[in-house]
Design a protein around this motif. Structure first.
Motif, PDB file in Angstrom:
ATOM      1  N   GLU A  25      -7.507  10.001  16.730  1.00 51.54           N
ATOM      2  CA  GLU A  25      -8.177   9.656  17.995  1.00 51.54           C
ATOM      3  C   GLU A  25      -8.949   8.379  17.730  1.00 51.54           C
ATOM      4  O   GLU A  25      -9.631   8.258  16.709  1.00 51.54           O
ATOM      5  N   ILE A  26      -8.818   7.414  18.627  1.00 52.50           N
ATOM      6  CA  ILE A  26      -9.555   6.159  18.467  1.00 52.50           C
ATOM      7  C   ILE A  26     -10.656   6.103  19.511  1.00 52.50           C
ATOM      8  O   ILE A  26     -10.416   6.377  20.694  1.00 52.50           O
ATOM      9  N   GLY A  27     -11.855   5.757  19.055  1.00 51.90           N
ATOM     10  CA  GLY A  27     -12.984   5.639  19.964  1.00 51.90           C
ATOM     11  C   GLY A  27     -13.879   4.497  19.515  1.00 51.90           C
ATOM     12  O   GLY A  27     -13.560   3.781  18.556  1.00 51.90           O
ATOM     13  N   GLN A  56     -13.666  -8.060  23.561  1.00 51.48           N
ATOM     14  CA  GLN A  56     -12.393  -8.729  23.833  1.00 51.48           C
ATOM     15  C   GLN A  56     -11.391  -8.481  22.703  1.00 51.48           C
ATOM     16  O   GLN A  56     -10.234  -8.117  22.944  1.00 51.48           O
ATOM     17  N   THR A  57     -11.855  -8.688  21.470  1.00 52.49           N
ATOM     18  CA  THR A  57     -10.959  -8.485  20.312  1.00 52.49           C
ATOM     19  C   THR A  57     -10.529  -7.020  20.228  1.00 52.49           C
ATOM     20  O   THR A  57      -9.365  -6.715  19.951  1.00 52.49           O
ATOM     21  N   ILE A  58     -11.483  -6.116  20.463  1.00 47.16           N
ATOM     22  CA  ILE A  58     -11.160  -4.677  20.389  1.00 47.16           C
ATOM     23  C   ILE A  58     -10.085  -4.332  21.414  1.00 47.16           C
ATOM     24  O   ILE A  58      -9.063  -3.712  21.093  1.00 47.16           O
ATOM     25  N   ALA A  59     -10.299  -4.754  22.657  1.00 47.83           N
ATOM     26  CA  ALA A  59      -9.344  -4.420  23.727  1.00 47.83           C
ATOM     27  C   ALA A  59      -7.978  -5.037  23.450  1.00 47.83           C
ATOM     28  O   ALA A  59      -6.947  -4.377  23.621  1.00 47.83           O
ATOM     29  N   ALA A  60      -7.972  -6.290  23.007  1.00 44.45           N
ATOM     30  CA  ALA A  60      -6.691  -6.985  22.769  1.00 44.45           C
ATOM     31  C   ALA A  60      -5.929  -6.321  21.614  1.00 44.45           C
ATOM     32  O   ALA A  60      -4.720  -6.082  21.702  1.00 44.45           O
ATOM     33  N   THR A  61      -6.651  -5.996  20.526  1.00 44.79           N
ATOM     34  CA  THR A  61      -5.986  -5.408  19.350  1.00 44.79           C
ATOM     35  C   THR A  61      -5.434  -4.025  19.675  1.00 44.79           C
ATOM     36  O   THR A  61      -4.281  -3.722  19.369  1.00 44.79           O
ATOM     37  N   LEU A  62      -6.286  -3.191  20.295  1.00 44.67           N
ATOM     38  CA  LEU A  62      -5.833  -1.828  20.597  1.00 44.67           C
ATOM     39  C   LEU A  62      -4.691  -1.831  21.612  1.00 44.67           C
ATOM     40  O   LEU A  62      -3.759  -1.043  21.521  1.00 44.67           O
ATOM     41  N   SER A  63      -4.779  -2.739  22.553  1.00 46.64           N
ATOM     42  CA  SER A  63      -3.732  -2.821  23.569  1.00 46.64           C
ATOM     43  C   SER A  63      -2.390  -3.200  22.937  1.00 46.64           C
ATOM     44  O   SER A  63      -1.358  -2.625  23.271  1.00 46.64           O
ATOM     45  N   SER A  64      -2.431  -4.167  22.015  1.00 43.99           N
ATOM     46  CA  SER A  64      -1.159  -4.616  21.402  1.00 43.99           C
ATOM     47  C   SER A  64      -0.586  -3.568  20.445  1.00 43.99           C
ATOM     48  O   SER A  64       0.627  -3.427  20.337  1.00 43.99           O
ATOM     49  N   ILE A  65      -1.445  -2.830  19.763  1.00 40.28           N
ATOM     50  CA  ILE A  65      -0.935  -1.877  18.761  1.00 40.28           C
ATOM     51  C   ILE A  65      -0.604  -0.514  19.375  1.00 40.28           C
ATOM     52  O   ILE A  65       0.456   0.054  19.111  1.00 40.28           O
ATOM     53  N   THR A  66      -1.512  -0.004  20.182  1.00 42.07           N
ATOM     54  CA  THR A  66      -1.264   1.356  20.702  1.00 42.07           C
ATOM     55  C   THR A  66      -0.640   1.368  22.092  1.00 42.07           C
ATOM     56  O   THR A  66      -0.185   2.408  22.552  1.00 42.07           O
ATOM     57  N   GLY A  67      -0.680   0.220  22.760  1.00 44.41           N
ATOM     58  CA  GLY A  67      -0.077   0.158  24.097  1.00 44.41           C
ATOM     59  C   GLY A  67      -0.999   0.618  25.209  1.00 44.41           C
ATOM     60  O   GLY A  67      -0.569   0.746  26.349  1.00 44.41           O
ATOM     61  N   ILE A  68      -2.280   0.846  24.889  1.00 42.52           N
ATOM     62  CA  ILE A  68      -3.208   1.274  25.954  1.00 42.52           C
ATOM     63  C   ILE A  68      -3.575   0.067  26.825  1.00 42.52           C
ATOM     64  O   ILE A  68      -3.425  -1.089  26.406  1.00 42.52           O
ATOM     65  N   ASP A  69      -4.056   0.354  28.014  1.00 41.22           N
ATOM     66  CA  ASP A  69      -4.330  -0.706  28.991  1.00 41.22           C
ATOM     67  C   ASP A  69      -5.499  -1.597  28.539  1.00 41.22           C
ATOM     68  O   ASP A  69      -6.576  -1.093  28.210  1.00 41.22           O
ATOM     69  N   TYR A  84     -20.524   7.353  22.241  1.00 37.45           N
ATOM     70  CA  TYR A  84     -19.112   7.313  21.833  1.00 37.45           C
ATOM     71  C   TYR A  84     -18.216   7.305  23.068  1.00 37.45           C
ATOM     72  O   TYR A  84     -18.400   8.104  23.985  1.00 37.45           O
ATOM     73  N   VAL A  85     -17.262   6.394  23.087  1.00 40.97           N
ATOM     74  CA  VAL A  85     -16.267   6.411  24.175  1.00 40.97           C
ATOM     75  C   VAL A  85     -14.881   6.554  23.551  1.00 40.97           C
ATOM     76  O   VAL A  85     -14.555   5.895  22.566  1.00 40.97           O
ATOM     77  N   LYS A  86     -14.094   7.450  24.141  1.00 39.56           N
ATOM     78  CA  LYS A  86     -12.742   7.674  23.625  1.00 39.56           C
ATOM     79  C   LYS A  86     -11.799   6.639  24.229  1.00 39.56           C
ATOM     80  O   LYS A  86     -11.796   6.426  25.448  1.00 39.56           O
ATOM     81  N   LEU A  87     -11.013   6.004  23.369  1.00 39.24           N
ATOM     82  CA  LEU A  87     -10.139   4.936  23.857  1.00 39.24           C
ATOM     83  C   LEU A  87      -8.655   5.322  23.815  1.00 39.24           C
ATOM     84  O   LEU A  87      -7.897   4.970  24.718  1.00 39.24           O
ATOM     85  N   ALA A  88      -8.236   6.007  22.767  1.00 39.79           N
ATOM     86  CA  ALA A  88      -6.817   6.410  22.662  1.00 39.79           C
ATOM     87  C   ALA A  88      -6.742   7.698  21.864  1.00 39.79           C
ATOM     88  O   ALA A  88      -7.617   7.996  21.053  1.00 39.79           O
ATOM     89  N   TRP A 115     -11.777   5.613  14.065  1.00 46.09           N
ATOM     90  CA  TRP A 115     -10.606   6.486  14.248  1.00 46.09           C
ATOM     91  C   TRP A 115     -10.803   7.775  13.454  1.00 46.09           C
ATOM     92  O   TRP A 115     -11.221   7.772  12.314  1.00 46.09           O
ATOM     93  N   THR A 116     -10.543   8.865  14.117  1.00 49.01           N
ATOM     94  CA  THR A 116     -10.787  10.187  13.533  1.00 49.01           C
ATOM     95  C   THR A 116      -9.466  10.939  13.385  1.00 49.01           C
ATOM     96  O   THR A 116      -8.748  11.102  14.369  1.00 49.01           O
ATOM     97  N   PRO A 117      -9.162  11.415  12.166  1.00 51.96           N
ATOM     98  CA  PRO A 117      -7.889  12.119  11.993  1.00 51.96           C
ATOM     99  C   PRO A 117      -7.945  13.566  12.491  1.00 51.96           C
ATOM    100  O   PRO A 117      -9.002  14.190  12.502  1.00 51.96           O
ATOM    101  N   LYS A 118      -6.819  14.077  12.897  1.00 47.12           N
ATOM    102  CA  LYS A 118      -6.682  15.491  13.285  1.00 47.12           C
ATOM    103  C   LYS A 118      -5.194  15.837  13.232  1.00 47.12           C
ATOM    104  O   LYS A 118      -4.362  14.967  12.965  1.00 47.12           O
ATOM    105  N   LEU A 119      -4.893  17.104  13.488  1.00 41.22           N
ATOM    106  CA  LEU A 119      -3.487  17.535  13.441  1.00 41.22           C
ATOM    107  C   LEU A 119      -2.962  17.778  14.854  1.00 41.22           C
ATOM    108  O   LEU A 119      -3.713  18.191  15.726  1.00 41.22           O
TER     109      LEU A 119
END
Lengths: 596, 158
Positions: free
Chosen positions: A76-78, A88-101, A120-124, A167-171
């Motif tokens: 989970e990415i937050g 700006q960098t956060i949004a651009a990087t996450l958008s290009s890698i994970t495909g989120i808006d 904390y805000v959850k992003l993906a 980013w927090t790992p889980k199963l």
């Protein structure tokens, strides 16, 4: 000189003592002050935090240890808004890698936040580890660039960075075989987070067992108060009776036959009659449980998730196996009992005719089964009488749930004399499987009793439970003895002979099998549908030591309406592959080996 | 008063001797205080370090458990029925038909065995790893000792 030196010592000692005393008194004052309790409370909030530990969901294996349902690492990415400086960098990087808006992410991480408290805000969610590795690489590169800039005294510039991103790992649940056996396994709605649970199949039936017990623990942040988190055992793992390779074969052959016959859908059930273990259960359509959210696309309307247990249908002539079993067991007929088939019989004032509307002349009971004569079987049922006939159906479990350990089983009650809607003609039509509805699992369980020398076994898919490193086996259970051993063996012999006499396409070279075809009309809103049938076949073998019962059902085949034309070849192909996968030698070799 | 007694008295009354005594006393108190502080500090640091180590190990344990689960599933994905069939086809194999199979008797072969086998449940008692003397209080230890002595005395009686 001497006294002056001592005075200095006394002065320093006294000053230090006074300072110590002052600190001591001040500490007591702080501890006793009215604000002390408030501060202690605030401090206590940061001392520990509650954490709910969700045990790893148990795995599901086939009978040979192939994993059918497991778990994979996901992230989970937050973002913690306290540390975000470059949205700006956060949004651009996450958008290009994970495909989120991009815009949505930018809006989330740009929220003004001046407090020292975390925000904390959850992003993906459910991001693959490979993408996290890419993020890590980018973050590392950005940090290096910033460090270099810092060395060049550009401390005041806000360099591109991803500060605040966490980013927090889980199963999450994963199904390595995708659609294979998905009707048996079911699915786990992992996207629903805390509300996630199993749906259908064993995932729903054994949800509690697989899930384990979530436990809330208190995690200390104070290093002096850290304690070992209690060991939370994972959910129990299940070993199913299913054979993955046989399941794959059954699905492949079924799909080919659905395609070639133009059938609307199909079902194949393979059962071990001696134990009641389900070896394979193939149906169409099948959902990939990794994409369970496509459920409504795969099963539009009220389609059953698993037709083998969730759909009742009028099975047609395969039902004659039960009618003949009942009549033989009750002594109403014998294999040699003769019957003159005139092509029509009146039951309850209604004329019942054969499938070809022909008259087949003198027949014995094997001939009646071989030619699948409705008139003969209606007569057999009348000879038996309604009371005994329906009593036998009840003992065979028709009209009752089999209790198979899969979620979503349905049953349709059998109308018996005295019920609204039951007429005398029902006895005649029920004898050849019309006007009575059953699921394939009910049929295979009942007919399994004939294959298993009269003993009806509880159908089940759970072979063992592995919990806390120990294996608990699920023993086979006898759920009834609807007919005697002699009746069962006699009927098996009759049905093996009838297949051989008609040179049925269901026969398998080298293996003696018993079986029966079925072609049934389909009831609709205003009577039976025109030009639409359900084609079925049930068979078991080897006759001298039955190891399998195979039940096939093709819904509304287009190339031919007859079970003997479309369902029997499907049975034959299944058995030809089955004997290879079950390491079952041809009868002659097996008997030769046994004689040594 | 003899000369020897006078020297002895002078020695006892010497101011440097009194100062030395006071100095040594302070030194002993200081060393004792420092030792106590050192022990307290060491124990505290060790406790904190152990706490953090536990936290690290727990995180590592969780990480390993996730990793094991992922790897198990990865293996299953790579050896799934469809993947194995595709690999077999690439290697030039085809599905065996019943006519292509020769059956033979192998003495001692009991057929294909299940791959998963955990031990059956047992009513075993978990082994005691810590001696009772480490967990007993002094009063418990004394009480148990007395009871043991009583039992032994009773056992010896005719």
């Amino acid at each position: 000189m001497k006294s002056k030196s001592f005075w200095r010592y006394y002065f320093v000692g006294g000053a230090l003592t006074l300072a110590g005393l002052f600190i001591f008194i001040w500490m007591i004052r702080i501890l006793l002050s009215p604000e002390a309790e408030t501060f202690r409370e605030i401090g206590g909030r940061y001392e520990t935090f509650p954490k709910t530990v969700y045990p790893e969901r148990g795995n599901i294996y086939d009978r040979w240890g192939h994993l059918l349902a497991g778990n994979v690492e996901t992230y989970e990415i937050g973002a913690d808004l306290r540390y975000v400086t470059d949205p700006q960098t956060i949004a651009a990087t996450l958008s290009s890698i994970t495909g989120i808006d991009y815009n949505n992410t930018y809006a989330l991480v740009s929220e003004p936040w001046d407090s020292d408290l975390p925000r904390y805000v959850k992003l993906a969610d459910f991001v693959e580890p490979e993408k996290i590795a890419q993020l890590e690489a980018i973050e590392k590169q950005l940090n290096e660039t910033r460090a270099n800039a810092s060395r060049r005294n550009r401390k005041d510039d806000v360099m591109p960075n991803m500060d605040g991103v966490i980013w927090t790992p889980k199963l999450k649940r994963s199904y390595p075989e995708h659609t294979l056996g998905s009707n048996i396994v079911g699915f786990y709605s992992y996207r629903e987070q805390e509300k996630a649970r199993g749906y259908y199949g064993v995932e729903e039936k054994y949800n509690q067992l697989l899930a384990g017990t979530p436990t809330q623990v208190t995690v200390a942040l104070d290093p002096y108060k850290i304690q070992d988190i209690p060991e939370i055992p994972p959910g129990a793992s299940l070993v199913l009776t299913i054979d993955r390779d046989i399941q794959a074969m059954a699905e492949r052959v079924l799909d080919e036959h659905i395609q070639s016959s133009g059938a609307k859908s199909g079902t194949v059930v393979i059962l071990d009659p001696e134990t009641g273990e389900l070896i394979a259960m193939a149906v169409s359509d099948r959902l990939d449980p990794n994409h369970y959210w496509d459920y409504s696309k795969v099963f539009p309307g009220i389609m059953a998730y698993n037709r083998a247990i969730g759909t009742t249908y009028e099975p047609g002539s395969v039902f004659k196996v039960l009618t003949m079993a009942a009549a033989l067991d009750a002594g109403a007929v014998e294999p040699s009992t003769s019957f003159l088939d005139t092509g029509v019989i009146m039951v309850g004032g209604v004329a019942i005719r054969n499938w070809d509307r022909g008259a087949w002349g003198p027949q014995d009971m094997t001939g009646c089964m071989q030619h699948s004569l409705n008139v003969c079987l209606a007569w057999v049922a009348t000879e038996l009488g309604p009371s005994k006939f329906y009593n036998y159906l009840n003992n065979f479990g028709i009209g009752h749930l089999t209790g198979i350990d899969l979620s979503g089983e349905v049953s349709q009650p059998v109308l018996i004399p005295g019920d609204t809607g039951w007429y005398e003609v029902n006895l005649g039509t029920n004898a050849f499987g019309q006007g009575v509805a059953a699921t394939p699992i009910q049929m295979v369980t009942a007919i399994g009793a004939v294959a298993n020398h009269g003993k009806m076994m509880a159908p089940h898919v759970l072979k063992a439970v592995i919990e806390n490193g120990e294996q608990y086996n699920n023993p086979p259970q006898v759920i009834g003895t609807p007919i005697s051993r002699q009746t069962a063996d006699t009927l098996t012999e009759m049905l093996a002979n009838s297949l051989e006499k008609e040179s049925s396409v269901a026969l398998v070279e080298g293996y003696r099998v018993a079986g029966k075809t079925g072609t049934a009309e389909i009831p609709g809103p205003g009577g039976y549908l025109e030009n639409a049938t359900n084609a079925s076949f049930v068979g078991w073998g080897p006759v001298d030591d039955p190891r399998f019962v195979v039940y096939v059902w093709l819904e509304q085949p287009q190339t031919s309406p007859w079970g003997s034309v479309v369902a029997a070849p499907l049975f034959s192909e299944i058995v030809q592959n089955l004997v290879v996968l079950m390491d079952l030698p041809p009868d002659a070799i097996r008997q030769e080996i046994a004689s040594h | 008063m003899t000369a020897h007694q006078r020297i002895n008295q002078a020695y006892r009354q010497a101011p440097w001797r009194k100062a030395t005594q006071i100095g040594v006393l302070f030194l002993i108190i200081a060393v004792l205080g420092a030792s106590i502080l050192w022990i307290m500090l060491t124990v505290t640091v060790q406790a904190a370090s152990a706490g953090l180590q536990i936290q690290d190990l727990e995180a590592r344990q969780e990480e390993l458990q996730r990793s094991i689960a992922s790897m198990r599933t990865d293996i299953a994905i790579n050896t799934s029925a469809s993947a194995m069939e595709a690999r077999a086809k690439e290697l030039g194999f085809h599905r065996a038909t019943k006519d292509e199979i020769d059956y033979m008797v192998i003495p001692g072969y009991t057929g294909r065995q299940p791959q998963i086998s955990a031990p059956p449940p047992t009513a075993s008692v978990s082994p005691v790893l810590i001696k009772p003397s480490y967990t007993q209080s002094l009063s418990e230890w004394l009480l148990q000792g007395i009871l043991k002595m009583n039992e032994q005395a009773g056992g010896l009686a005719p």
